[in-house]
Design a protein around this motif. Structure first.
Motif, mmCIF file in Angstrom:
data_model
loop_
_atom_site.group_PDB
_atom_site.id
_atom_site.type_symbol
_atom_site.label_atom_id
_atom_site.label_comp_id
_atom_site.label_asym_id
_atom_site.label_seq_id
_atom_site.Cartn_x
_atom_site.Cartn_y
_atom_site.Cartn_z
ATOM 1 N N ASN A 51 -27.626 -20.681 -6.176
ATOM 2 C CA ASN A 51 -27.389 -19.244 -6.197
ATOM 3 C C ASN A 51 -25.904 -18.925 -6.003
ATOM 4 O OD1 ASN A 51 -27.962 -16.427 -6.138
ATOM 5 N ND2 ASN A 51 -28.083 -16.483 -3.906
ATOM 6 N N GLY A 93 -23.770 -19.903 -8.873
ATOM 7 C CA GLY A 93 -23.915 -18.883 -9.908
ATOM 8 C C GLY A 93 -23.027 -17.681 -9.648
ATOM 9 N N SER A 114 -20.051 -16.433 -12.046
ATOM 10 C CA SER A 114 -20.064 -15.052 -12.556
ATOM 11 C C SER A 114 -18.731 -14.372 -12.297
ATOM 12 C CB SER A 114 -21.185 -14.245 -11.887
ATOM 13 O OG SER A 114 -22.431 -14.535 -12.466
ATOM 14 N N PHE A 150 -28.735 -19.569 -11.670
ATOM 15 C CA PHE A 150 -29.632 -18.573 -11.075
ATOM 16 C C PHE A 150 -31.081 -18.870 -11.446
ATOM 17 C CE2 PHE A 150 -25.846 -15.511 -11.164
ATOM 18 C CZ PHE A 150 -25.601 -15.661 -9.808
ATOM 19 N N VAL A 157 -31.513 -13.123 -5.692
ATOM 20 C CA VAL A 157 -31.286 -14.028 -6.832
ATOM 21 C C VAL A 157 -31.585 -13.303 -8.141
ATOM 22 C CG1 VAL A 157 -31.781 -16.279 -7.836
ATOM 23 C CG2 VAL A 157 -31.907 -15.977 -5.362
ATOM 24 N N ASN A 211 -28.654 -11.059 -8.747
ATOM 25 C CA ASN A 211 -27.479 -11.814 -9.205
ATOM 26 C C ASN A 211 -27.637 -12.247 -10.658
ATOM 27 O OD1 ASN A 211 -26.355 -11.616 -6.653
ATOM 28 N ND2 ASN A 211 -27.166 -13.568 -5.956
ATOM 29 N N LEU A 212 -28.850 -12.655 -11.018
ATOM 30 C CA LEU A 212 -29.114 -13.044 -12.410
ATOM 31 C C LEU A 212 -28.975 -11.832 -13.326
ATOM 32 C CD1 LEU A 212 -29.971 -14.969 -14.603
ATOM 33 C CD2 LEU A 212 -32.355 -14.736 -13.843
#
Length: 592
Positions: free
Chosen positions: A433, A436, A440, A452, A467, A470-471
């Motif tokens: 996570n 990622g 990003s 992610f 998560v 964030n994705l």
């Protein structure tokens, strides 16, 4: 009345020690000044509106008062001062962290020097080498290079200051002005204790350590004296427990005993069993702190029973034997015994019943002080020829400094940092996570998306919503808005009050033409936002203004563009959008 202890440290030697330690600190940590904010730096510093104390930002004074009345207020106050003087320029944050580390190392030297004199276990060079070994230990990079752990380093600094003031006052007892001097010394010691507690709660063990130090080094382990202090020990223990609860007032007792454990996914019994192995691992890190063994997120095996995993029983036995050896060997090996008890006591808050994560390297920062002092004293004792002791200590210092420099190089890039962590803990969903997030932020959206997705498949932490969010943000960055909408909706199903998920969903919906629904989610998020003056809301106000303008709601769009510009007058998008809409509506003379 003559002083009971000889205490005539050379000023020139002290100044030489300060210069040597400063040079060593700068050389060892020279590659950290551009290290970015990572992990908990983001929520506690970068995204924390309370520390943004700047006269130009509306409401910053009231946010500063929130800092001063919160737990760990002193540490957060220093973050606010950093921001006040140079914004989010990481160089200033790292400079303060390194200064704190250097001051603590100097206090380690002063405490070591006086302690070695009290027990005839070494000399000034031994104390200096012990402090230098502590200064360059690679395990401490997590307390120095990791900016948010300044709170841990500050607590240790004031903890060591309080101990030094106590020792100095006790060794200076006597003389015509003894009472006034002693009173001042103890008042300053109490003040340093308060500052340590205002930095981090684990400083609550200080009264116990002071009492133990008094018994070991000033009362010569007199049991009669100790028995007389038992009532005071009970009072001190009760006061310490009450103080811990007060310092953790933002978390209820039920939260400490239940909610924290629910978040971690283990029980109190499992944590207590696991901590035996964790403490043994901490000891191994102090002995062999190779960078290859250091990681931000340890995938440490959880002990469910004393034999599951099998390593639990030997760890429990090792802890028991270590404690018994310290107790029964106190008279023969006073310094070593005290070092063991110091290590266990100073670890006790974070390695006992509170439902924290199992293991973090920064927790060894303060506990490692006396073990390293004892190890250095033992080296000088076993090798009577000081030249050999100097050579061995020097080699160890050079090796540790090199390893610390290596470890700091990993911290210097967020993506590299999390890739290093992933190589050591490949099955840790939290690491995927955070890698990622780092990718990003670097604009590597496709790579971030893959991590992610892995985190979602492997996740064991209940906070799956973050998560998904964030994705969603990474998918938005990649222009894959339809997929982003699905994951934002998933995040909101898990947490309907998730502010950032509402904002991300609003942006994705706007990009797919669903303007009314986008506006609704922007409004919902703003209603739940803790601070409408938070500078992080600039893009939200700007995007909401754009959505409203597209729907023909010009007056309200202008209001939100103005809000964005007020929070950040240098924001190009907000200024441009406000200028365009005012020109289009022939309202260029309109003020903010």
């Amino acid at each position: 009345m003559t002083e009971p202890y000889a205490d005539t440290p050379s000023v020139s030697r002290t100044m030489a020690a300060i210069i040597l330690m400063a040079v060593l600190a700068l050389l060892t940590y020279a590659n950290t000044f551009t290290t970015p904010f990572v992990f908990d730096d983001l929520p506690h510093i970068v995204e924390n509106a309370r520390i943004r104390f700047t006269p130009s930002i509306p409401g910053s004074a009231s946010r500063l008062m929130e800092v001063l009345t919160s737990t760990r207020s002193l540490a957060f106050l220093t973050f606010a001062l950093n921001y006040y003087f140079h914004g989010y320029d990481v160089r200033g944050f790292h400079a303060v962290n390194l200064i704190i580390h250097l001051i603590t190392a100097l206090l380690v030297f002063l405490v070591a020097r006086r302690t070695l004199r009290l027990c005839n276990a070494g000399n000034d060079p031994a104390a200096l080498l012990a402090a230098a070994l502590w200064l360059v230990n690679p395990v401490h990079t997590q307390s120095v290079t990791y900016i948010v752990q300044r709170m841990n380093a500050m607590a240790a600094m004031f903890y060591m200051l309080a101990l030094y003031l106590y020792i100095r006052t006790r060794m200076k007892t006597g003389g015509s002005h003894g009472r006034v001097r002693d009173a001042l010394g103890y008042v300053l010691c109490l003040a340093a204790t308060a500052l340590a507690l205002a930095s981090k709660e684990n400083a609550v063990t200080l009264p116990v350590v002071l009492l133990l130090y008094e018994w070991y080094f000033f009362q010569n382990l007199d049991r009669t004296w100790l028995k007389k202090q038992l009532p005071w020990m009970g009072i001190a223990a009760a006061a310490a427990a009450a103080l811990v609860l007060f310092l953790m007032r933002e978390t209820s007792l039920a939260g400490i005993l239940n909610d924290l454990y629910d978040q971690q996914g283990f029980t109190m019994g499992q944590r207590l069993l696991s901590e035996a192995g964790v403490v043994v691992y901490y000891i191994s890190l102090l002995i062999f702190p190779h960078p290859g063994r250091l990681v931000i997120n340890y995938d440490f095996p959880l002990s469910r029973t004393p034999i599951d995993p099998l390593s639990t029983a030997p760890a429990l036995a090792a802890m028991l034997m270590l404690t018994l050896a310290a107790v029964y060997g106190a008279r023969r090996h006073r310094l070593i015994s005290f070092a063991v008890l110091w290590f266990l006591i100073t670890l006790s808050v974070e390695s006992s019943v509170i439902g924290l994560a199992l293991i973090y390297e920064h927790r060894t920062y303060l506990p490692s002080v006396f073990p390293l002092i004892a190890m250095t004293a033992l080296l000088f004792h076993r090798l009577p020829a000081q030249k050999r002791s100097f050579i061995i200590s020097g080699v160890l210092i050079v090796i540790c400094a090199f390893w610390t420099h290596q470890r700091n190089a990993v911290w210097n890039d967020a993506a590299r940092f999390w890739q290093d962590s992933l190589a050591k803990t490949p099955n840790d969903s939290n690491t995927h996570n955070h890698l990622g997030i780092a990718l990003s932020r670097a604009g590597q959206y496709e790579a971030a998306i893959s991590h992610f997705r892995i985190a979602l498949r492997a996740i064991v932490n209940p906070d799956v919503a973050s998560v998904h969010n964030n994705l969603c943000a990474a998918l938005v960055g990649a222009g894959r808005y339809a997929e982003a909408i699905d994951h934002c909706r998933a995040a909101l199903r898990l947490n309907p009050d998730y502010v950032n998920a509402h904002f991300n969903l609003g942006f994705a919906l706007y990009k797919t033409g669903c303007r009314l629904e986008a506006i609704r989610h922007y409004r919902t998020g703003l209603l739940s936002a803790p601070d409408p003056k938070d500078p992080n809301l600039v893009s939200v106000y700007n995007n909401l203004g754009a959505a409203l303008a597209a729907q023909g709601e010009i007056d309200e769009a202008v209001v939100f563009f103005h809000k964005a510009v007020e929070l950040d007058p240098d924001n190009i998008d907000a200024c441009y959008n406000l200028g365009v809409i005012l020109k289009t509506e022939n309202r260029l003379t309109e003020g903010p």
